[in-house]
Design a protein around this motif. Structure first.
Motif, PDB file in Angstrom:
ATOM      1  N   ARG A  79       0.851  -1.201   0.000  1.00 10.82           N
ATOM      2  CA  ARG A  79       0.000   0.000   0.000  1.00 10.82           C
ATOM      3  C   ARG A  79       0.884   1.248   0.000  1.00 10.82           C
ATOM      4  O   ARG A  79       1.808   1.381   0.813  1.00 10.82           O
ATOM      5  CB  ARG A  79      -0.921   0.015   1.213  1.00 10.82           C
ATOM      6  CG  ARG A  79      -1.822   1.261   1.291  1.00 10.82           C
ATOM      7  CD  ARG A  79      -2.991   1.062   2.228  1.00 10.82           C
ATOM      8  NE  ARG A  79      -3.907   0.034   1.707  1.00 10.82           N
ATOM      9  CZ  ARG A  79      -4.937  -0.466   2.396  1.00 10.82           C
ATOM     10  NH1 ARG A  79      -5.182  -0.042   3.625  1.00 10.82           N
ATOM     11  NH2 ARG A  79      -5.722  -1.384   1.855  1.00 10.82           N
ATOM     12  N   ILE A  80       0.579   2.154  -0.909  1.00 14.81           N
ATOM     13  CA  ILE A  80       1.296   3.431  -1.019  1.00 14.81           C
ATOM     14  C   ILE A  80       0.539   4.477  -0.214  1.00 14.81           C
ATOM     15  O   ILE A  80      -0.676   4.628  -0.374  1.00 14.81           O
ATOM     16  CB  ILE A  80       1.406   3.864  -2.494  1.00 14.81           C
ATOM     17  CG1 ILE A  80       2.164   2.807  -3.310  1.00 14.81           C
ATOM     18  CG2 ILE A  80       2.083   5.223  -2.616  1.00 14.81           C
ATOM     19  CD1 ILE A  80       1.900   2.879  -4.792  1.00 14.81           C
ATOM     20  N   ALA A 104       2.577  -5.889  -9.405  1.00 17.75           N
ATOM     21  CA  ALA A 104       2.485  -5.919  -7.947  1.00 17.75           C
ATOM     22  C   ALA A 104       1.028  -5.977  -7.506  1.00 17.75           C
ATOM     23  O   ALA A 104       0.121  -5.515  -8.210  1.00 17.75           O
ATOM     24  CB  ALA A 104       3.149  -4.676  -7.362  1.00 17.75           C
ATOM     25  N   VAL A 105       0.804  -6.541  -6.329  1.00 17.81           N
ATOM     26  CA  VAL A 105      -0.496  -6.442  -5.659  1.00 17.81           C
ATOM     27  C   VAL A 105      -0.426  -5.150  -4.860  1.00 17.81           C
ATOM     28  O   VAL A 105       0.167  -5.090  -3.783  1.00 17.81           O
ATOM     29  CB  VAL A 105      -0.744  -7.650  -4.736  1.00 17.81           C
ATOM     30  CG1 VAL A 105      -2.102  -7.518  -4.056  1.00 17.81           C
ATOM     31  CG2 VAL A 105      -0.656  -8.952  -5.519  1.00 17.81           C
ATOM     32  N   VAL A 106      -0.989  -4.078  -5.386  1.00 23.09           N
ATOM     33  CA  VAL A 106      -0.761  -2.751  -4.800  1.00 23.09           C
ATOM     34  C   VAL A 106      -2.025  -1.905  -4.830  1.00 23.09           C
ATOM     35  O   VAL A 106      -2.836  -2.007  -5.754  1.00 23.09           O
ATOM     36  CB  VAL A 106       0.386  -2.028  -5.549  1.00 23.09           C
ATOM     37  CG1 VAL A 106       0.051  -1.817  -7.029  1.00 23.09           C
ATOM     38  CG2 VAL A 106       0.740  -0.696  -4.901  1.00 23.09           C
ATOM     39  N   ASP A 107      -2.206  -1.089  -3.790  1.00 18.90           N
ATOM     40  CA  ASP A 107      -3.247  -0.069  -3.791  1.00 18.90           C
ATOM     41  C   ASP A 107      -2.663   1.178  -3.119  1.00 18.90           C
ATOM     42  O   ASP A 107      -1.445   1.257  -2.898  1.00 18.90           O
ATOM     43  CB  ASP A 107      -4.538  -0.552  -3.129  1.00 18.90           C
ATOM     44  CG  ASP A 107      -4.355  -0.939  -1.667  1.00 18.90           C
ATOM     45  OD1 ASP A 107      -3.296  -0.596  -1.085  1.00 18.90           O
ATOM     46  OD2 ASP A 107      -5.249  -1.588  -1.092  1.00 18.90           O
ATOM     47  N   TYR A 108      -3.502   2.138  -2.802  1.00 18.40           N
ATOM     48  CA  TYR A 108      -2.992   3.392  -2.244  1.00 18.40           C
ATOM     49  C   TYR A 108      -3.963   3.966  -1.236  1.00 18.40           C
ATOM     50  O   TYR A 108      -5.155   3.621  -1.205  1.00 18.40           O
ATOM     51  CB  TYR A 108      -2.737   4.416  -3.353  1.00 18.40           C
ATOM     52  CG  TYR A 108      -3.959   4.734  -4.191  1.00 18.40           C
ATOM     53  CD1 TYR A 108      -4.915   5.652  -3.749  1.00 18.40           C
ATOM     54  CD2 TYR A 108      -4.169   4.095  -5.412  1.00 18.40           C
ATOM     55  CE1 TYR A 108      -6.044   5.930  -4.516  1.00 18.40           C
ATOM     56  CE2 TYR A 108      -5.295   4.380  -6.183  1.00 18.40           C
ATOM     57  CZ  TYR A 108      -6.224   5.300  -5.718  1.00 18.40           C
ATOM     58  OH  TYR A 108      -7.342   5.563  -6.463  1.00 18.40           O
ATOM     59  N   ASP A 109      -3.476   4.862  -0.420  1.00 13.34           N
ATOM     60  CA  ASP A 109      -4.295   5.629   0.505  1.00 13.34           C
ATOM     61  C   ASP A 109      -3.659   7.001   0.646  1.00 13.34           C
ATOM     62  O   ASP A 109      -2.428   7.133   0.583  1.00 13.34           O
ATOM     63  CB  ASP A 109      -4.375   4.934   1.872  1.00 13.34           C
ATOM     64  CG  ASP A 109      -5.559   5.418   2.710  1.00 13.34           C
ATOM     65  OD1 ASP A 109      -6.321   6.285   2.223  1.00 13.34           O
ATOM     66  OD2 ASP A 109      -5.718   4.927   3.845  1.00 13.34           O
ATOM     67  N   LYS A 126      -3.241   1.088  11.202  1.00  9.68           N
ATOM     68  CA  LYS A 126      -4.165   0.060  11.704  1.00  9.68           C
ATOM     69  C   LYS A 126      -5.020  -0.503  10.577  1.00  9.68           C
ATOM     70  O   LYS A 126      -5.195  -1.721  10.441  1.00  9.68           O
ATOM     71  CB  LYS A 126      -5.082   0.663  12.779  1.00  9.68           C
ATOM     72  CG  LYS A 126      -4.473   0.807  14.149  1.00  9.68           C
ATOM     73  CD  LYS A 126      -5.523   1.372  15.105  1.00  9.68           C
ATOM     74  CE  LYS A 126      -4.945   1.594  16.494  1.00  9.68           C
ATOM     75  NZ  LYS A 126      -5.960   2.221  17.384  1.00  9.68           N
ATOM     76  N   LYS A 127      -5.570   0.406   9.785  1.00  9.80           N
ATOM     77  CA  LYS A 127      -6.427   0.006   8.673  1.00  9.80           C
ATOM     78  C   LYS A 127      -5.667  -0.899   7.702  1.00  9.80           C
ATOM     79  O   LYS A 127      -6.183  -1.928   7.246  1.00  9.80           O
ATOM     80  CB  LYS A 127      -6.938   1.257   7.944  1.00  9.80           C
ATOM     81  CG  LYS A 127      -7.822   0.979   6.734  1.00  9.80           C
ATOM     82  CD  LYS A 127      -8.194   2.295   6.055  1.00  9.80           C
ATOM     83  CE  LYS A 127      -8.945   2.052   4.752  1.00  9.80           C
ATOM     84  NZ  LYS A 127      -9.170   3.306   3.995  1.00  9.80           N
ATOM     85  N   ALA A 128      -4.439  -0.535   7.398  1.00 12.31           N
ATOM     86  CA  ALA A 128      -3.624  -1.337   6.485  1.00 12.31           C
ATOM     87  C   ALA A 128      -3.398  -2.739   7.047  1.00 12.31           C
ATOM     88  O   ALA A 128      -3.531  -3.746   6.338  1.00 12.31           O
ATOM     89  CB  ALA A 128      -2.291  -0.640   6.229  1.00 12.31           C
ATOM     90  N   THR A 135       3.253  -4.419   3.228  1.00 15.19           N
ATOM     91  CA  THR A 135       4.291  -3.400   3.055  1.00 15.19           C
ATOM     92  C   THR A 135       3.682  -2.029   2.803  1.00 15.19           C
ATOM     93  O   THR A 135       2.791  -1.888   1.960  1.00 15.19           O
ATOM     94  CB  THR A 135       5.223  -3.763   1.879  1.00 15.19           C
ATOM     95  OG1 THR A 135       5.820  -5.029   2.152  1.00 15.19           O
ATOM     96  CG2 THR A 135       6.297  -2.717   1.668  1.00 15.19           C
ATOM     97  N   LEU A 136       4.186  -1.031   3.523  1.00 13.75           N
ATOM     98  CA  LEU A 136       3.782   0.363   3.313  1.00 13.75           C
ATOM     99  C   LEU A 136       4.927   1.122   2.652  1.00 13.75           C
ATOM    100  O   LEU A 136       6.091   0.983   3.051  1.00 13.75           O
ATOM    101  CB  LEU A 136       3.445   1.034   4.648  1.00 13.75           C
ATOM    102  CG  LEU A 136       2.266   0.463   5.442  1.00 13.75           C
ATOM    103  CD1 LEU A 136       2.168   1.149   6.798  1.00 13.75           C
ATOM    104  CD2 LEU A 136       0.957   0.625   4.667  1.00 13.75           C
TER     105      LEU A 136
END
Length: 587
Positions: A79-80, A104-109, A126-128, A135-136
């Motif tokens: 997560r980015i 990649a298995v990736v999303d963002y916030d 926490k949410k992640a 991985t952040l």
């Protein structure tokens, strides 16, 4: 009050002017900008991708890339975490698109400016964790998130920081600095003392781009695919107001070429919505039209709207988002005008006006525009300015500074009064308890070493020039120095005792003053002034009398003579190209 200075940099390039293919004057202008060698001058004149530094010179970048590639190969969820300004949105976009390209298995916030505040926080972490993220990756934030990264590590998360902000420090009793970086798995930030990367002025998107370069190289993806992101790096570079020199000049120069032929559906929709579809997109349009619209979503709504604009491939969705962003930016402009007026009233109606550092607390200012307002107050008074307002988490604010005052370091001396702060020399964000506002104002003004000389507005002129030497060829040669911006200002010239043969006021709002200047050989040269016309006329009356102003307006011989500072421009109208001066200051 202002002081004029003529730059007197030694011009070592003059002997190379023929080899460089430019005039001696242009050599002088380059020298004034700190470009003194043949190679640096050639790089400035003809910036190319092969002049970029090796990204592997950046501390932890190979380590960070290796971790990310390992996570991609193992199918771990990444997560980015971006920021809500243009630089943060673009950085998030770059990393997300690049990692998607790498399968990649990736999303963002992206934190909500009002609800979350700046940067990665406990709730986002926490949410992640709860959503199975392994991985952040932070971008344009994270370097000051000491406690937050510790918390993420305690939860077992892998954390990679990419940032460009200053590293927090404290001072021991002897005044020695103790720098503190987060306990992340990789910390990629050019401002770290032990980072040897040559260019220290990259924005967050510039740092993210460098990481993408290394990842692509390691995964055998053609480097041209990494360079395709440069049009977006250009937007972030201009909007984050970093110096447009070295690598940043390459990003913006090459990026503008790409933006003018962009295939990004969202950018095309925004360009159309803002009415600049038929324009040659330059730094002005990036900094004052496109960037603010992307920024507006992070200020008044969610920055994810600006990110969705860049990501969409649907023309209908792109048009709808572009329309909404344009509306939000219009609303933001109106709020800013009102906010500036209110802050000016507070300053002028209190003893803040006597301070050397303005700290103004107005609870009902929308926190999203505090930085914009601080910038406009700084421009008006030439005083470092912090605008504070109430927020969900207490009092928050943003500051904008002048060259003589390092705002980040000065806030560091007030650390115990603050809940949180971050930034760099010219801009900072902070939060504190309301009861500490007066103490902060008192301490920053007591500790400052600013003098009246420091607070006097300074105009640095590139050189004196005879009006008879100004022609279209010169104006066209000066365009070699574009794009202009911080660190590469538009060249300023001056001349003394200029006669004005005629003046007239133009424009639907009567807000443009056109002057006909008389050269020594009795030729006329057009000059335009976009400043305060009323103040100009009052000045003429005070110095020369009402009758001389009347003569000037009527095109009659008059005794008005002024020293002027101006830029030299190419004016295009109805297919005709002529030289024109833009008046910047007079006396």
């Amino acid at each position: 009050m202002e002081k004029w200075f003529i730059r007197n940099t030694k011009n070592f390039l003059e002997k190379n002017s023929k080899s460089l293919g430019i005039s001696n004057l242009l050599c002088k202008l380059l020298a004034n900008r700190g470009i003194t060698t043949f190679d640096s001058a050639m790089s400035f004149i003809k910036p190319e991708f092969d002049q970029l530094h090796d990204p592997r010179l950046m501390k932890d970048i190979e380590k960070g890339a290796s971790i990310i590639i390992d996570k991609i190969e193992k199918g771990k969820k990444i997560r980015i975490i971006g920021d809500y300004d243009v630089d943060g949105v673009i950085s998030t976009f770059l990393l997300y698109k690049a990692l998607i390209r790498c399968n990649a298995v990736v999303d963002y916030d992206i934190p909500h400016r009002i609800l979350d505040g700046y940067g990665i926080n406990i709730d986002i972490i926490k949410k992640a964790k709860n959503e199975g993220v392994d991985t952040l990756i932070t971008c344009d934030n994270g370097i000051s998130a000491i406690e937050q990264i510790d918390y993420a590590k305690d939860l077992g998360l892998t954390v990679i920081i990419t940032d460009h902000h200053e590293v927090a420090f404290s001072e021991d009793i002897e005044g020695n600095r103790i720098y503190k970086t987060p306990n992340a798995d990789a910390v990629i930030d050019i401002k770290q003392m032990d980072c040897n990367y040559p260019c220290k002025t990259l924005c967050g998107a510039g740092v993210a781009f460098k990481l993408v370069q290394v990842i692509f190289e390691e995964m055998n993806i053609p480097k041209e695919e990494a360079f395709s992101f440069v049009e977006y790096v250009a937007i972030a570079t201009v909007c984050d107001v970093v110096d447009l020199i070295e690598e940043n000049r390459i990003f913006v120069k090459k990026g503008l070429e790409m933006i003018n032929n962009t295939q990004n559906m969202g950018l095309k929709a925004l360009i159309k919505q803002t009415g600049i579809e038929d324009k040659n997109i330059n730094v002005y349009y990036l900094g004052f039209i496109i960037g603010p619209c992307i920024n507006a979503s992070g200020r008044l709504d969610s920055a994810k709207m600006g990110l969705r604009l860049l990501l969409t491939d649907n023309i209908t969705e792109a048009s709808e988002i572009a329309l909404e962003l344009h509306k939000l930016n219009t609303e933001r402009k109106e709020m800013t005008i009102k906010g500036v007026d209110e802050i000016v009233q507070i300053i002028e109606g209190s003893n803040i006006r006597n301070d050397k550092v303005f700290i103004v607390y107005k609870p009902n200012i929308h926190e999203s525009i505090a930085g914009i307002i601080a910038g406009k107050i700084r421009e008006r008074y030439n005083v470092p300015t912090i605008v504070l307002t109430d927020s969900e988490q207490g009092v928050k604010g943003s500051g904008r500074s002048i060259e003589e005052y390092n705002m980040f370091e000065e806030l560091s001396h007030c650390n115990e009064l603050l809940k949180r702060f971050g930034g760099h020399e010219m801009a900072a964000g902070l939060s504190l308890e309301a009861m500490n506002v007066d103490a902060l104002r008192e301490r920053m003004n007591r500790l400052t070493t600013l003098t009246e000389e420091d607070l006097t507005r300074k105009i640095r002129v590139d050189g004196l020039i005879s009006l008879d030497k100004i022609n279209l060829a010169l104006a066209e040669e000066l365009t070699i120095l574009e794009p202009y911006g911080k660190g590469n200002a538009k060249p300023l010239f001056a001349e003394k005792d200029i006669s004005i043969s005629r003046s007239s006021i133009l424009g639907a709002k009567k807000n443009v003053l056109k002057l006909k200047l008389l050269t020594e050989s009795n030729k006329q040269l057009d000059c335009v002034y976009f400043g305060d016309i009323n103040s100009f006329e009052v000045y003429i009356i005070e110095k020369f009398g009402q009758s001389e102003l009347d003569k000037m307006h009527n095109g009659l011989k008059n005794n008005v003579k002024l020293d002027m500072i101006f830029t030299i421009e190419v004016n295009e109208y109805n297919g005709n190209r002529t030289v024109q001066l833009i008046l910047q200051s007079y006396r």
